[in-house]
Design a protein around this motif. Structure first.
Motif, PDB file in Angstrom:
ATOM      1  N   ASN A   1     -16.524   0.839   7.871  1.00  0.00           N
ATOM      2  CA  ASN A   1     -16.597   0.331   9.229  1.00  0.00           C
ATOM      3  C   ASN A   1     -15.891   1.334   9.941  1.00  0.00           C
ATOM      4  OD1 ASN A   1     -16.275  -1.264  12.339  1.00  0.00           O
ATOM      5  ND2 ASN A   1     -16.789  -2.856  10.633  1.00  0.00           N
ATOM      6  N   PRO A   2     -16.133   2.042  11.049  1.00  0.00           N
ATOM      7  CA  PRO A   2     -14.993   2.819  12.651  1.00  0.00           C
ATOM      8  C   PRO A   2     -14.226   2.357  12.956  1.00  0.00           C
ATOM      9  CG  PRO A   2     -17.389   2.425  13.630  1.00  0.00           C
ATOM     10  CD  PRO A   2     -17.434   2.004  11.741  1.00  0.00           C
ATOM     11  N   ARG A   3     -14.004   1.033  13.945  1.00  0.00           N
ATOM     12  CA  ARG A   3     -13.055  -0.030  13.679  1.00  0.00           C
ATOM     13  C   ARG A   3     -11.821  -0.643  12.723  1.00  0.00           C
ATOM     14  NH1 ARG A   3     -15.606  -4.457  17.955  1.00  0.00           N
ATOM     15  NH2 ARG A   3     -16.628  -2.998  18.953  1.00  0.00           N
ATOM     16  N   LEU A   4     -12.628  -0.549  10.840  1.00  0.00           N
ATOM     17  CA  LEU A   4     -11.384  -0.175  10.048  1.00  0.00           C
ATOM     18  C   LEU A   4     -10.381   1.039   9.975  1.00  0.00           C
ATOM     19  CD1 LEU A   4     -10.471  -1.866   7.640  1.00  0.00           C
ATOM     20  CD2 LEU A   4     -12.677  -0.846   6.131  1.00  0.00           C
ATOM     21  N   ARG A   5     -11.163   2.227  10.257  1.00  0.00           N
ATOM     22  CA  ARG A   5     -10.221   3.263  10.312  1.00  0.00           C
ATOM     23  C   ARG A   5      -9.393   3.501  11.128  1.00  0.00           C
ATOM     24  NH1 ARG A   5     -15.610   5.818   8.954  1.00  0.00           N
ATOM     25  NH2 ARG A   5     -15.614   6.636  11.053  1.00  0.00           N
ATOM     26  N   GLU A   6      -9.730   3.265  12.489  1.00  0.00           N
ATOM     27  CA  GLU A   6      -8.709   2.728  13.877  1.00  0.00           C
ATOM     28  C   GLU A   6      -7.587   2.273  13.394  1.00  0.00           C
ATOM     29  OE1 GLU A   6     -10.988   1.425  16.817  1.00  0.00           O
ATOM     30  OE2 GLU A   6     -12.343   2.908  16.698  1.00  0.00           O
ATOM     31  N   LEU A   7      -7.423   0.846  12.769  1.00  0.00           N
ATOM     32  CA  LEU A   7      -6.728  -0.448  12.284  1.00  0.00           C
ATOM     33  C   LEU A   7      -5.247   0.420  12.147  1.00  0.00           C
ATOM     34  CD1 LEU A   7      -8.615  -2.868  11.454  1.00  0.00           C
ATOM     35  CD2 LEU A   7      -7.364  -3.081  13.769  1.00  0.00           C
ATOM     36  N   GLU A   8      -3.731   0.529  12.288  1.00  0.00           N
ATOM     37  CA  GLU A   8      -2.684   0.736  12.185  1.00  0.00           C
ATOM     38  C   GLU A   8      -2.015   0.538  10.923  1.00  0.00           C
ATOM     39  OE1 GLU A   8       0.335   1.485  14.871  1.00  0.00           O
ATOM     40  OE2 GLU A   8      -0.151   2.542  15.986  1.00  0.00           O
ATOM     41  N   ASN A   9      -1.954  -1.620  10.546  1.00  0.00           N
ATOM     42  CA  ASN A   9      -2.155  -1.874   9.682  1.00  0.00           C
ATOM     43  C   ASN A   9      -2.969  -1.965   8.417  1.00  0.00           C
ATOM     44  OD1 ASN A   9      -4.758  -3.591  11.458  1.00  0.00           O
ATOM     45  ND2 ASN A   9      -3.520  -5.865  10.383  1.00  0.00           N
ATOM     46  N   VAL A  10      -4.038  -1.149   8.705  1.00  0.00           N
ATOM     47  CA  VAL A  10      -4.326  -0.995   7.132  1.00  0.00           C
ATOM     48  C   VAL A  10      -4.472   0.531   6.842  1.00  0.00           C
ATOM     49  CG1 VAL A  10      -6.996  -0.183   6.660  1.00  0.00           C
ATOM     50  CG2 VAL A  10      -6.637  -2.174   8.072  1.00  0.00           C
ATOM     51  N   VAL A  11      -3.831   0.561   5.159  1.00  0.00           N
ATOM     52  CA  VAL A  11      -4.000   1.886   4.398  1.00  0.00           C
ATOM     53  C   VAL A  11      -5.480   2.210   3.426  1.00  0.00           C
ATOM     54  CG1 VAL A  11      -2.904   2.927   2.346  1.00  0.00           C
ATOM     55  CG2 VAL A  11      -1.545   1.337   4.282  1.00  0.00           C
ATOM     56  N   LEU A  12      -5.868   3.352   4.174  1.00  0.00           N
ATOM     57  CA  LEU A  12      -7.429   3.508   3.514  1.00  0.00           C
ATOM     58  C   LEU A  12      -6.961   4.391   2.610  1.00  0.00           C
ATOM     59  CD1 LEU A  12      -9.773   3.380   6.297  1.00  0.00           C
ATOM     60  CD2 LEU A  12      -8.957   1.466   4.848  1.00  0.00           C
ATOM     61  N   LEU A  13      -7.346   4.509   1.700  1.00  0.00           N
ATOM     62  CA  LEU A  13      -7.714   5.192   0.733  1.00  0.00           C
ATOM     63  C   LEU A  13      -8.629   5.941  -0.246  1.00  0.00           C
ATOM     64  CD1 LEU A  13      -4.073   5.273  -2.099  1.00  0.00           C
ATOM     65  CD2 LEU A  13      -4.050   6.587   0.259  1.00  0.00           C
ATOM     66  N   PRO A  14      -9.457   7.500  -0.197  1.00  0.00           N
ATOM     67  CA  PRO A  14     -10.492   8.369  -0.499  1.00  0.00           C
ATOM     68  C   PRO A  14     -11.303   7.389  -2.235  1.00  0.00           C
ATOM     69  CG  PRO A  14      -9.369   9.700  -0.635  1.00  0.00           C
ATOM     70  CD  PRO A  14      -8.188   8.264   0.004  1.00  0.00           C
ATOM     71  N   HIS A  15     -11.390   6.273  -3.219  1.00  0.00           N
ATOM     72  CA  HIS A  15     -11.473   5.268  -4.633  1.00  0.00           C
ATOM     73  C   HIS A  15     -10.432   6.760  -5.247  1.00  0.00           C
ATOM     74  CE1 HIS A  15     -14.897   4.178  -7.343  1.00  0.00           C
ATOM     75  NE2 HIS A  15     -14.024   4.002  -7.478  1.00  0.00           N
ATOM     76  N   MET A  16      -9.131   6.851  -5.320  1.00  0.00           N
ATOM     77  CA  MET A  16      -8.299   7.550  -5.721  1.00  0.00           C
ATOM     78  C   MET A  16      -7.325   6.714  -6.960  1.00  0.00           C
ATOM     79  SD  MET A  16      -6.028   9.012  -2.233  1.00  0.00           S
ATOM     80  CE  MET A  16      -4.710   9.414  -3.953  1.00  0.00           C
ATOM     81  N   GLY A  17      -7.857   5.942  -7.237  1.00  0.00           N
ATOM     82  CA  GLY A  17      -7.272   4.670  -8.101  1.00  0.00           C
ATOM     83  C   GLY A  17      -7.188   4.955  -9.153  1.00  0.00           C
ATOM     84  N   SER A  18      -8.739   5.993 -10.239  1.00  0.00           N
ATOM     85  CA  SER A  18      -8.965   6.761 -11.276  1.00  0.00           C
ATOM     86  C   SER A  18      -8.275   7.838 -11.300  1.00  0.00           C
ATOM     87  CB  SER A  18      -9.861   6.148 -11.852  1.00  0.00           C
ATOM     88  OG  SER A  18     -10.918   7.317 -10.481  1.00  0.00           O
ATOM     89  N   ALA A  19      -7.516   8.661 -10.315  1.00  0.00           N
ATOM     90  CA  ALA A  19      -7.717   9.932  -9.821  1.00  0.00           C
ATOM     91  C   ALA A  19      -6.315  10.453 -10.584  1.00  0.00           C
ATOM     92  CB  ALA A  19      -7.698  10.267  -8.673  1.00  0.00           C
ATOM     93  N   THR A  20      -5.948  10.200 -11.636  1.00  0.00           N
ATOM     94  CA  THR A  20      -5.132  10.914 -11.726  1.00  0.00           C
ATOM     95  C   THR A  20      -5.637  12.432 -13.434  1.00  0.00           C
ATOM     96  OG1 THR A  20      -4.936   9.677 -13.780  1.00  0.00           O
ATOM     97  CG2 THR A  20      -3.946   9.259 -12.592  1.00  0.00           C
ATOM     98  N   LEU A  21      -5.075  13.422 -13.711  1.00  0.00           N
ATOM     99  CA  LEU A  21      -5.968  14.083 -14.942  1.00  0.00           C
ATOM    100  C   LEU A  21      -6.278  13.165 -15.522  1.00  0.00           C
ATOM    101  CD1 LEU A  21      -7.042  17.123 -15.496  1.00  0.00           C
ATOM    102  CD2 LEU A  21      -4.521  17.702 -16.169  1.00  0.00           C
TER     103      LEU A  21
END
Length: 328
Positions: A276-296
């Motif tokens: 949702n583009p409105r979600l990306r505009e909010l300062e009180n939201v931290v968005l990450l690109p599905h990095m939870g498993s992103a360790t070598l």
């Protein structure tokens, strides 16, 4: 006479050591570019291969499985979640499904705590000020966040990842609460000094931070719907490192915009990359690109499990991480 090697198709680029070992053991077809296969490419792979190695970006539904060739006998998923695979239909067609459980517990729990800290302490907002060159020096009232110690953390889904989050949160002095399909044994509750809530509604209404750590199943779809989100305190925050569809993203966006919820930290999204583009505009939201498993380390361990599942299957035995419909 040498036994003919299994034909294995890998749908995404994997870490180089994993791809090399697959090439050594099997007749493997690797992906040249790191993009998801099209539906037509997946259908072709299902027709030709003995084993398919998909990831969460591949939707293996009944329609695709209906096009599978007689050779296909194993779908060795590279990842723990299998909600993108129609496991029941695969089983009906005599196709085994395996996954890679357990290896990402600590990585995902680390990310959940990182999101909690980022939202509560407003870290991305401070980072943005510095990157823009707008910092005018220390101020006693600038970017005031909150202290983690003493806050009530509600964990929705107290499996291995939820318990790993609880362990970390307890070390920060947070009060651990949880809701789960089944209550944990008393000794596990005592380990985290955790409070069990049979009623999810009652827990949600009392928490300062809510961490989503339950799997995606039909019963958890929109478990955090508009009605339940409205139960949260206006100064509470929610983080999700599980599956996006557990939260009604439209309702969450609307409530964050109207300050009915103080903040959110998300690593997964209801509609994949279509956020949702409105979600990306909010300062009180931290968005990450599905990095939870992103360790070598985690990705290599996932590869080791895939290799073990395929090799065990090749040797005529049940893959150690086989998934059956009753588990879902």
């Amino acid at each position: 006479m040498a036994r003919e090697r299994l034909s294995v198709v890998v749908t995404r680029r994997l870490p180089e050591p994993v791809e090399t070992r697959l090439s050594e053991l099997f007749d493997v077809r690797l992906r040249d570019d790191d993009t998801p296969m099209s539906r037509a490419e997946l259908a072709a792979a299902l027709k030709d291969a003995d084993v398919l190695v998909p990831t969460v970006t591949d939707e293996i539904d009944a329609g695709l499985l209906g096009q599978a060739g007689d050779r296909l006998k194993l779908i060795a998923n590279y990842g723990a979640g299998v909600d993108h695979i129609d496991v029941a239909t695969a089983r009906q067609r005599g196709i085994l499904v395996s996954n890679t459980p357990g290896v990402l517990t600590d990585d995902t729990a680390d990310m959940a705590m990182a999101l909690i800290m980022a939202v509560v302490r407003r870290i991305p907002e401070g980072l943005a000020v510095m990157q823009k060159g707008d910092w005018q020096g220390w101020s006693p009232t600038a970017l005031l966040g909150g202290r983690l110690a003493g806050r009530r953390l509600g964990i929705l889904g107290m499996g291995s990842i939820g318990q790993a989050v609880a362990k970390r949160a307890a070390a920060f002095g947070m009060q651990v609460h949880y809701h789960n399909r089944r209550r944990l044994r008393p000794e596990i509750e005592q380990r985290f000094e955790a409070t069990y809530w049979e009623s999810l509604d009652q827990m949600v209404a009392r928490m300062d931070v809510l961490s989503i750590n339950c799997p995606s199943t039909p019963s958890t779809f929109h478990l955090m719907n508009a009605r339940r989100l409205k139960l949260m305190k206006p100064d509470a925050v929610i983080v999700n490192t599980s599956r996006g569809e557990v939260i009604d993203e439209h309702a969450l966006t609307r409530m964050l915009r109207s300050s009915e919820i103080a903040g959110a930290g998300l690593d997964v999204y209801e509609h994949g990359t279509n956020i949702n583009p409105r979600l990306r505009e909010l300062e009180n939201v931290v968005l990450l690109p599905h990095m939870g498993s992103a360790t070598l380390e985690g990705r290599l361990e996932m590869g080791e499990k895939v290799l073990l599942n395929i090799k065990t299957f090749e040797d005529g035995h049940r893959p150690p991480d086989q998934v059956v419909p009753s588990m879902l």
